[in-house]
Design an enzyme around this catalytic site. Structure first.
Site, PDB file in Angstrom:
ATOM      1  N   ARG A  22     -12.404  -2.602  18.230  1.00 28.06           N
ATOM      2  CA  ARG A  22     -12.084  -2.605  16.796  1.00 28.06           C
ATOM      3  C   ARG A  22     -11.516  -3.970  16.393  1.00 28.06           C
ATOM      4  O   ARG A  22     -11.819  -4.493  15.317  1.00 28.06           O
ATOM      5  CB  ARG A  22     -11.074  -1.498  16.474  1.00 28.06           C
ATOM      6  CG  ARG A  22     -10.640  -1.522  15.015  1.00 28.06           C
ATOM      7  CD  ARG A  22      -9.724  -0.371  14.652  1.00 28.06           C
ATOM      8  NE  ARG A  22      -9.301  -0.487  13.267  1.00 28.06           N
ATOM      9  CZ  ARG A  22      -8.577   0.422  12.630  1.00 28.06           C
ATOM     10  NH1 ARG A  22      -8.194   1.526  13.255  1.00 28.06           N
ATOM     11  NH2 ARG A  22      -8.227   0.251  11.377  1.00 28.06           N
ATOM     12  N   ASN A  75     -15.381   8.185  13.667  1.00 29.62           N
ATOM     13  CA  ASN A  75     -15.815   7.186  12.697  1.00 29.62           C
ATOM     14  C   ASN A  75     -16.910   6.289  13.284  1.00 29.62           C
ATOM     15  O   ASN A  75     -17.092   6.276  14.502  1.00 29.62           O
ATOM     16  CB  ASN A  75     -14.611   6.328  12.275  1.00 29.62           C
ATOM     17  CG  ASN A  75     -13.902   6.923  11.075  1.00 29.62           C
ATOM     18  OD1 ASN A  75     -14.535   7.497  10.198  1.00 29.62           O
ATOM     19  ND2 ASN A  75     -12.586   6.788  11.038  1.00 29.62           N
ATOM     20  N   CYS A  86     -14.012  14.144   7.111  1.00 31.15           N
ATOM     21  CA  CYS A  86     -13.106  13.000   6.998  1.00 31.15           C
ATOM     22  C   CYS A  86     -11.829  13.481   6.327  1.00 31.15           C
ATOM     23  O   CYS A  86     -11.890  14.222   5.351  1.00 31.15           O
ATOM     24  CB  CYS A  86     -13.761  11.902   6.161  1.00 31.15           C
ATOM     25  SG  CYS A  86     -12.678  10.476   5.882  1.00 31.15           S
ATOM     26  N   ASP A  87     -10.683  13.034   6.843  1.00 30.82           N
ATOM     27  CA  ASP A  87      -9.430  13.492   6.242  1.00 30.82           C
ATOM     28  C   ASP A  87      -8.876  12.512   5.206  1.00 30.82           C
ATOM     29  O   ASP A  87      -7.812  12.739   4.647  1.00 30.82           O
ATOM     30  CB  ASP A  87      -8.372  13.786   7.315  1.00 30.82           C
ATOM     31  CG  ASP A  87      -7.905  12.533   8.048  1.00 30.82           C
ATOM     32  OD1 ASP A  87      -8.371  11.421   7.717  1.00 30.82           O
ATOM     33  OD2 ASP A  87      -7.073  12.670   8.962  1.00 30.82           O
ATOM     34  N   HIS A 114     -16.003   7.523   2.613  1.00 32.40           N
ATOM     35  CA  HIS A 114     -15.215   6.323   2.302  1.00 32.40           C
ATOM     36  C   HIS A 114     -15.811   5.572   1.113  1.00 32.40           C
ATOM     37  O   HIS A 114     -15.664   4.354   0.998  1.00 32.40           O
ATOM     38  CB  HIS A 114     -15.110   5.388   3.516  1.00 32.40           C
ATOM     39  CG  HIS A 114     -14.202   5.916   4.576  1.00 32.40           C
ATOM     40  ND1 HIS A 114     -13.899   5.218   5.730  1.00 32.40           N
ATOM     41  CD2 HIS A 114     -13.508   7.081   4.678  1.00 32.40           C
ATOM     42  CE1 HIS A 114     -13.077   5.923   6.469  1.00 32.40           C
ATOM     43  NE2 HIS A 114     -12.837   7.068   5.860  1.00 32.40           N
ATOM     44  N   TYR A 167     -11.065   3.300  -0.104  1.00 37.70           N
ATOM     45  CA  TYR A 167     -11.910   2.362   0.635  1.00 37.70           C
ATOM     46  C   TYR A 167     -12.828   1.550  -0.274  1.00 37.70           C
ATOM     47  O   TYR A 167     -13.383   0.543   0.156  1.00 37.70           O
ATOM     48  CB  TYR A 167     -12.753   3.103   1.673  1.00 37.70           C
ATOM     49  CG  TYR A 167     -11.984   3.467   2.919  1.00 37.70           C
ATOM     50  CD1 TYR A 167     -11.988   2.651   4.042  1.00 37.70           C
ATOM     51  CD2 TYR A 167     -11.228   4.639   2.969  1.00 37.70           C
ATOM     52  CE1 TYR A 167     -11.274   2.975   5.186  1.00 37.70           C
ATOM     53  CE2 TYR A 167     -10.507   4.981   4.112  1.00 37.70           C
ATOM     54  CZ  TYR A 167     -10.541   4.145   5.210  1.00 37.70           C
ATOM     55  OH  TYR A 167      -9.824   4.469   6.334  1.00 37.70           O
ATOM     56  N   ARG A 180      -5.589  -4.992  11.319  1.00 34.91           N
ATOM     57  CA  ARG A 180      -5.176  -3.588  11.389  1.00 34.91           C
ATOM     58  C   ARG A 180      -5.207  -3.076  12.841  1.00 34.91           C
ATOM     59  O   ARG A 180      -4.348  -2.299  13.250  1.00 34.91           O
ATOM     60  CB  ARG A 180      -6.103  -2.754  10.494  1.00 34.91           C
ATOM     61  CG  ARG A 180      -5.909  -1.254  10.582  1.00 34.91           C
ATOM     62  CD  ARG A 180      -4.594  -0.782  10.011  1.00 34.91           C
ATOM     63  NE  ARG A 180      -4.435   0.658  10.202  1.00 34.91           N
ATOM     64  CZ  ARG A 180      -3.277   1.275  10.265  1.00 34.91           C
ATOM     65  NH1 ARG A 180      -2.145   0.606  10.138  1.00 34.91           N
ATOM     66  NH2 ARG A 180      -3.216   2.574  10.436  1.00 34.91           N
TER      67      ARG A 180
END
Length: 446
Positions: free
Chosen positions: A94, A148, A170-171, A201, A269, A289
């Site tokens: 990531r 994801n 998706c939460d 998103h 998003y 992040r």
């Protein structure tokens, strides 16, 4: 409610797993469990989480059988639900997803733009593998997938495993709805009934009412116009200690995203698509992040798990219930007990948005029962949103085609089409760097 369920958490070594276990234990009255299994392909990582969770289970629900394994047959045999949240490449990859695009003045983000595309190319194979294990060893089970990037994964499962019993969720909308509810003095998002459409998103709320039918949109819009999705108690001198700085920025930025179309309320998003250069300016290319998470939640969760194992008790742990994950219990219950609960899910459009691509994987309210989700028709969508969504759906479909066909050309096209990337030359430069970084994870492109 006599039946008790067997659940496998795929991604047992995730930092989110303890919070999900605690959430499941809090909801045993609604969703009784006889067995919890962990499955991960990284044994050492999973062991830290599993050993701690085994102690938690012994203390809170000793009647529940617990298994942690790296063997697919052991994991996927005799299960009713697969709760999947895998991260192929972990946070180390990531970090590359986020930092490589920033070298070219493009925002790198977990699920959006080039970062999301890179992560999608890693995730597709992993999620398909889980589906195949489930179908081999527990063909009647359902997979509730929140791995994801959900949009790309959902398109891949639609195209490559069209008959599988998988629901992609998706939460993020859940989290935003909780903030909306809190902002106007409600106790819970469950006091609201929403209309929403978009992609994962990438969506908009069009109508929010209480159960008596009163329109809540004007109140929520007034708050968002002033504060975004920040809550008043998080602002000023008393900034939230529970929310990372990057999320505080995101919730505040929603004010500017909302201004682009004040008839609707946006998913947070969308800032990456509508204000991408702002996000580049706000980003620290040395500390993204991923670094925030590795130095925050990752250290905290693994540290707490080691403490539990050392102390042989979870009595004083600071591990917390993952409230957002209660959405998963609602979904599992809806299937298990045919409750016909209304939930936002990622499903094939097939007419839910009447003027949009039928095979697009859209996020809309659905009624959920034992046969899965039934999308609720949201009607026609406006030109602004339709234009944005058509561009983004094309990106997602090209990524899946590139993965399936091992096509360099289609992945270059996907990056070029992404609204976040300024031109085809930059898209190619980023792609070539991402290929180098993902040699161990992507199919070989030609």
């Amino acid at each position: 409610m006599d039946k008790k369920f067997s659940v496998v958490i795929a991604g047992g070594g995730s930092t989110f797993t303890p919070g999900i276990v605690l959430m499941l234990l809090e909801n045993l009255d609604k969703f009784p469990i006889r067995q919890i299994k962990f499955y991960d392909n990284l044994e050492a990582r999973q062991k830290v989480i599993a050993d701690a969770c085994e102690i938690i289970l012994k203390e809170k629900a000793p009647e529940i059988d617990f298994v942690a394994t790296t063997d697919p047959k052991t994991a996927f045999s005799d299960v009713d639900f697969v709760m999947a949240h895998i991260r192929v490449g972990l946070y180390a990859m990531r970090e590359k997803d986020e930092k490589i695009p920033l070298k070219y003045g493009v925002i790198g983000q977990e699920t959006c733009g080039p970062g999301g595309i890179a992560y999608g190319m890693r995730s597709i194979g992993g999620v398909l593998e889980l589906i195949d294990y489930m179908e081999q060893y527990s063909p009647d089970a359902w997979m509730l997938n929140y791995s994801n990037p959900a949009a790309i994964v959902a398109e891949a499962t639609r195209k490559l495993r069209p008959n599988s019993k998988i629901i992609n969720i998706c939460d993020m909308p859940v989290g935003i709805e909780e903030r909306m509810a809190h902002a106007i003095g409600l106790k819970s998002r469950k006091e609201m009934e929403v209309r929403y459409y978009g992609l994962n998103h990438f969506g908009w709320w069009t109508d929010i009412r209480d159960h008596a039918g009163n329109d809540l949109m004007p109140q929520i819009k007034e708050h968002v116009a002033k504060y975004g999705y920040s809550l008043k108690e998080e602002l000023g001198e008393h900034e939230s200690q529970h929310t990372d700085p990057s999320w505080m920025h995101t919730f505040a930025k929603a004010r500017e995203v909302y201004a682009v179309d004040p008839d609707t309320l946006p998913n947070t998003y969308l800032k990456y698509y509508l204000y991408s250069q702002d996000e580049v300016e706000h980003a620290d290319p040395e500390y993204t992040r991923a670094n925030e998470v590795m130095n925050g939640r990752e250290k905290h969760v693994f540290g707490e798990c080691k403490k539990i194992v050392q102390a042989k008790t979870a009595k004083d742990t600071s591990l917390e219930v993952d409230e957002h994950a209660s959405y998963i219990v609602d979904l599992a219950r809806a299937i298990a007990y045919n409750t016909h609960e209304r939930m936002l899910l990622i499903v094939e459009n097939n007419g839910a948005l009447s003027n949009f691509e039928p095979t697009a994987m859209v996020e809309v309210p659905c009624i959920v029962g034992k046969n899965g989700p039934e999308p609720l028709v949201q009607g026609q969508i406006p030109r602004f949103q339709k234009g944005l969504m058509e561009q983004q759906v094309a990106v997602e479909k090209l990524v899946v085609e590139a993965w399936e066909e091992h096509s360099y050309q289609k992945l270059w096209q996907a990056l070029t089409l992404s609204k976040i990337i300024p031109n085809a030359r930059v898209a190619k430069q980023i792609l070539d760097d991402l290929i180098e970084a993902n040699r161990d994870f992507w199919p070989e492109l030609r």
